[in-house]
Design a protein around this motif. Structure first.
Motif, mmCIF file in Angstrom:
data_model
loop_
_atom_site.group_PDB
_atom_site.id
_atom_site.type_symbol
_atom_site.label_atom_id
_atom_site.label_comp_id
_atom_site.label_asym_id
_atom_site.label_seq_id
_atom_site.Cartn_x
_atom_site.Cartn_y
_atom_site.Cartn_z
ATOM 1 N N ARG A 47 63.217 32.676 -15.641
ATOM 2 C CA ARG A 47 64.570 32.390 -16.126
ATOM 3 C C ARG A 47 65.505 31.988 -14.990
ATOM 4 O O ARG A 47 66.694 31.799 -15.212
ATOM 5 N N GLY A 48 64.980 31.914 -13.787
ATOM 6 C CA GLY A 48 65.791 31.469 -12.655
ATOM 7 C C GLY A 48 66.391 32.579 -11.823
ATOM 8 O O GLY A 48 67.098 32.325 -10.846
ATOM 9 N N HIS A 49 66.119 33.843 -12.178
ATOM 10 C CA HIS A 49 66.650 34.953 -11.396
ATOM 11 C C HIS A 49 65.837 35.139 -10.112
ATOM 12 O O HIS A 49 64.616 34.955 -10.111
ATOM 13 N N GLU A 50 66.510 35.496 -9.042
ATOM 14 C CA GLU A 50 65.834 35.784 -7.774
ATOM 15 C C GLU A 50 65.504 37.275 -7.739
ATOM 16 O O GLU A 50 66.399 38.119 -7.746
ATOM 17 N N VAL A 51 64.222 37.589 -7.734
ATOM 18 C CA VAL A 51 63.771 38.974 -7.841
ATOM 19 C C VAL A 51 63.161 39.438 -6.516
ATOM 20 O O VAL A 51 62.293 38.767 -5.954
ATOM 21 N N THR A 52 63.625 40.588 -6.049
ATOM 22 C CA THR A 52 63.045 41.239 -4.867
ATOM 23 C C THR A 52 62.460 42.566 -5.327
ATOM 24 O O THR A 52 63.140 43.355 -5.988
ATOM 25 N N VAL A 53 61.202 42.824 -4.979
ATOM 26 C CA VAL A 53 60.497 44.022 -5.439
ATOM 27 C C VAL A 53 60.058 44.868 -4.256
ATOM 28 O O VAL A 53 59.367 44.387 -3.357
ATOM 29 N N VAL A 54 60.467 46.133 -4.261
ATOM 30 C CA VAL A 54 59.981 47.114 -3.293
ATOM 31 C C VAL A 54 58.819 47.851 -3.948
ATOM 32 O O VAL A 54 58.986 48.522 -4.969
ATOM 33 N N SER A 55 57.630 47.713 -3.373
ATOM 34 C CA SER A 55 56.434 48.270 -4.005
ATOM 35 C C SER A 55 55.335 48.456 -2.967
ATOM 36 O O SER A 55 55.345 47.830 -1.904
ATOM 37 N N ALA A 56 54.375 49.321 -3.308
ATOM 38 C CA ALA A 56 53.212 49.533 -2.434
ATOM 39 C C ALA A 56 52.057 48.611 -2.792
ATOM 40 O O ALA A 56 51.009 48.673 -2.156
ATOM 41 N N PHE A 57 52.272 47.750 -3.809
ATOM 42 C CA PHE A 57 51.167 46.937 -4.317
ATOM 43 C C PHE A 57 51.536 45.451 -4.308
ATOM 44 O O PHE A 57 52.229 44.968 -5.211
ATOM 45 N N PRO A 58 51.092 44.724 -3.300
ATOM 46 C CA PRO A 58 51.432 43.295 -3.207
ATOM 47 C C PRO A 58 50.769 42.478 -4.308
ATOM 48 O O PRO A 58 49.693 42.820 -4.802
ATOM 49 N N ARG A 59 51.440 41.412 -4.694
ATOM 50 C CA ARG A 59 50.880 40.488 -5.682
ATOM 51 C C ARG A 59 49.707 39.727 -5.080
ATOM 52 O O ARG A 59 49.680 39.433 -3.885
ATOM 53 N N LYS A 60 48.761 39.363 -5.943
ATOM 54 C CA LYS A 60 47.614 38.574 -5.473
ATOM 55 C C LYS A 60 47.924 37.087 -5.497
ATOM 56 O O LYS A 60 47.340 36.311 -4.763
ATOM 57 N N GLN A 61 48.859 36.696 -6.367
ATOM 58 C CA GLN A 61 49.217 35.284 -6.490
ATOM 59 C C GLN A 61 50.704 35.098 -6.202
ATOM 60 O O GLN A 61 51.524 35.931 -6.615
ATOM 61 N N PRO A 62 51.071 34.030 -5.510
ATOM 62 C CA PRO A 62 52.487 33.787 -5.211
ATOM 63 C C PRO A 62 53.279 33.499 -6.488
ATOM 64 O O PRO A 62 52.732 33.072 -7.501
ATOM 65 N N LEU A 63 54.573 33.731 -6.400
ATOM 66 C CA LEU A 63 55.447 33.537 -7.558
ATOM 67 C C LEU A 63 56.784 32.994 -7.076
ATOM 68 O O LEU A 63 57.349 33.481 -6.090
ATOM 69 N N ALA A 64 57.274 31.963 -7.752
ATOM 70 C CA ALA A 64 58.563 31.379 -7.380
ATOM 71 C C ALA A 64 59.692 32.376 -7.642
ATOM 72 O O ALA A 64 59.615 33.197 -8.561
ATOM 73 N N ASN A 65 60.732 32.294 -6.841
ATOM 74 C CA ASN A 65 61.913 33.168 -6.964
ATOM 75 C C ASN A 65 61.567 34.643 -6.778
ATOM 76 O O ASN A 65 62.246 35.524 -7.304
ATOM 77 N N TYR A 66 60.516 34.925 -6.029
ATOM 78 C CA TYR A 66 60.011 36.290 -5.910
ATOM 79 C C TYR A 66 59.824 36.665 -4.443
ATOM 80 O O TYR A 66 59.221 35.917 -3.674
ATOM 81 N N THR A 67 60.353 37.836 -4.070
ATOM 82 C CA THR A 67 60.208 38.344 -2.711
ATOM 83 C C THR A 67 59.674 39.767 -2.768
ATOM 84 O O THR A 67 60.107 40.563 -3.616
ATOM 85 N N GLU A 68 58.743 40.078 -1.888
ATOM 86 C CA GLU A 68 58.168 41.420 -1.847
ATOM 87 C C GLU A 68 58.595 42.171 -0.596
ATOM 88 O O GLU A 68 58.706 41.580 0.487
ATOM 89 N N ILE A 69 58.840 43.450 -0.745
ATOM 90 C CA ILE A 69 59.021 44.344 0.391
ATOM 91 C C ILE A 69 57.949 45.415 0.231
ATOM 92 O O ILE A 69 58.054 46.292 -0.626
ATOM 93 N N ILE A 70 56.888 45.322 1.015
ATOM 94 C CA ILE A 70 55.729 46.196 0.862
ATOM 95 C C ILE A 70 55.957 47.506 1.632
ATOM 96 O O ILE A 70 56.306 47.495 2.806
ATOM 97 N N VAL A 71 55.750 48.623 0.938
ATOM 98 C CA VAL A 71 55.935 49.956 1.519
ATOM 99 C C VAL A 71 54.625 50.741 1.390
ATOM 100 O O VAL A 71 53.709 50.321 0.686
#
Length: 520
Positions: A47-71
């Protein structure tokens, strides 16, 4: 006349004008908790939202508008030797204390992590909404204050004790069963035990959990003005639950509590990977699928239990697909196929699947109902026992106790499930009810998420119960007033009656004396 290019520009401007920066905080290191909301996150990015996710589980596939902070993943850290099977018969109080210790330790390691510290001290990053999970990880609340944004709580379950308090949901122990109980509440004893558990959790959270989390926030956040955990969570905009009345008994919910059971399930199923497709297609008697989810590892089960399961599977004419986390399985029968990862939606949707053997986790239970697959449940801990007992009562599951897994009990359950058609008929009916909703859960989640952003946290939906203290909420002061009033009324009435009686007796004596004198 508007040109096509002008219209496209306007549409694009309209879409981007409503795009928001959203922060997801998955501080509790459970993969299933993240998976329960992954489709929701993906839809927000579409939907065009910029999403940042704090998680211990990284994605296997890249995703547009998506940022990971791996903990760090503190739940499955090798040095901890965490084996959930050892918790199977853990009593209520030790389990609550275990979750607290695990949550506080996770918080400590989370806040020490360089990536998390970078987020905490960042001056450039800004967010329009913070979405977080309040599961013994309230140490992340400092970020809600830091970014001064509306917030949404998400639970991959129905309401746990006190989890609905921040939005004013009732915790009525007389009919709302604690999901950690091993059976449905019945009679006076059930209400007494339910009340005890609710009161214990309330006191434990207020005097142990919250002070610990407040202390961690003061220790690791640079801002000394951060309010208390209770103050921050009282301003939450919405509470999203993975619940549905067919899975959890109906209960009253506030307008800003949204039920989203099935949020992680999609109608679109894909063809299975080639090896699995061949395995299913070449099974004339069908396939049984066995998985204990992402947080419970089959390789950790006791040897006696594993051997009983293996011996049972070896004597079946059906094939068995087993989600197994290792490369080899000692004593593996020829009809059993191992897989470290299974596309569960696609497997459950396959017409040749006859039965699902599961741990009774809520996500697996919802998927089983959605695709109309009867199940045998081996609940291990937490809410799994109550989940599966309710499924058994509804007639589409058989629940086996963890300590009663033998060749005899498991074989009986499998044969009963395969030969008795009522289990499949009941789960098909449950599926029809589960699917019959005015809108898809994903659409409901997106609407209320964007609603919270548009209306700056939607304070108009907050319950007035949030303004009451415990005595006011449960009308303790009113009850005391009525009791005192009645006692005062009774006391005054008795005093008046005594006074009247005394006067009457006095007059009677006077009359008798006068009468006596006249006679003389």
């Amino acid at each position: 006349m508007w040109s096509i290019s002008s219209l496209l520009i306007l549409l694009f401007m309209g879409a981007t004008a409503e795009s928001a920066r959203i922060l997801f905080l998955f501080a509790f290191p459970a993969k299933s908790h993240v998976g329960a909301f992954t489709p929701y996150i993906e839809e927000l990015t579409k939907r065009g939202h910029e999403v940042t996710v704090v998680s211990a589980f990284p994605r296997k596939q890249p995703l547009a508008n998506y940022t990971e902070i791996i903990v760090p993943d503190t739940l499955h850290a090798k040095e901890k030797g965490f084996n959930v099977f050892e918790m199977g018969d853990t009593y209520f109080l030790p389990m609550i204390f275990f979750f607290f210790l695990m949550g506080s330790e996770s918080c400590e390691r989370l806040l020490q992590d360089p990536n998390m510290q970078k987020l905490i001290h960042s001056k450039e990053m800004k967010f329009d909404l913070v979405i977080y999970e309040p599961f013994f990880t309230e140490c992340t609340y400092g970020l809600i204050h830091k970014f001064n944004a509306p917030s949404i709580q998400i639970l991959p379950n129905t309401l746990m004790p006190l989890m609905g308090n921040p939005v004013g949901n009732p915790n009525t122990a007389s009919y709302i069963t604690d999901i950690m109980m091993e059976q449905e509440m019945q009679g006076f004893t059930g209400r007494l035990m339910n009340s005890f558990r609710l009161g214990t959790v309330y006191l434990f959270r207020k005097f142990v959990v919250v002070p610990k989390m407040d202390a961690l926030i003061k220790k690791y956040y640079p801002d000394p003005t951060i309010p208390s955990v209770e103050d921050i969570e009282s301003k939450v905009a919405f509470l999203f639950l993975h619940s549905h009345p067919i899975l959890h008994l109906p209960k009253p919910l506030t307008p800003n509590t949204i039920e989203l059971a099935g949020l992680h399930i999609t109608d679109t199923t894909k063809k299975l990977p080639q090896d699995l497709q061949k395995f299913f297609d070449e099974a004339p008697d069908g396939v049984i699928y066995f998985s204990l989810g992402s947080n419970i590892r089959s390789v950790d089960m006791p040897e006696k239990m594993r051997n009983a399961i293996l011996n049972t599977f070896a004597n079946l004419k059906q094939k068995v697909l087993w989600k197994w986390e290792d490369d080899t399985l000692p004593g593996q029968p020829p009809n059993v196929k191992l897989s470290k990862w299974v596309p569960q939606h696609d497997v459950l949707a396959h017409p040749n699947l006859k039965l699902f053997i599961t741990h009774g986790g809520l996500m697996s239970l919802q998927e089983s109902i959605y695709f109309g697959v009867p199940l045998i449940a081996i609940p291990v801990f937490a809410d799994q026992r109550l989940n599966t007992l309710r499924a058994q009562k509804a007639g589409y599951a058989i629940s086996l106790h963890l300590n009663n897994i033998t060749e005899e009990t498991l074989n009986w359950a499998i044969q009963e499930m395969l030969t008795e058609p009522s289990y499949r008929e009941n789960v098909k009916e449950a599926s029809r009810i589960f699917r019959d909703q005015p809108q898809k859960p994903i659409e409901r989640a997106i609407f209320w998420t964007e609603y919270a952003i548009r209306h700056k946290g939607a304070p108009h939906l907050r319950s007035t119960a949030l303004k009451l203290n415990l005595f006011e909420y449960y009308l303790v002061d009113v009850i005391i007033f009525f009791i005192v009033s009645v006692l005062v009324f009774i006391t005054i009435s008795l005093m008046c009656m005594r006074k009247i009686f005394t006067c009457m007796c006095s007059k009677s004596k006077t009359s008798n004396v006068s009468s006596s004198k006249k006679k003389k």
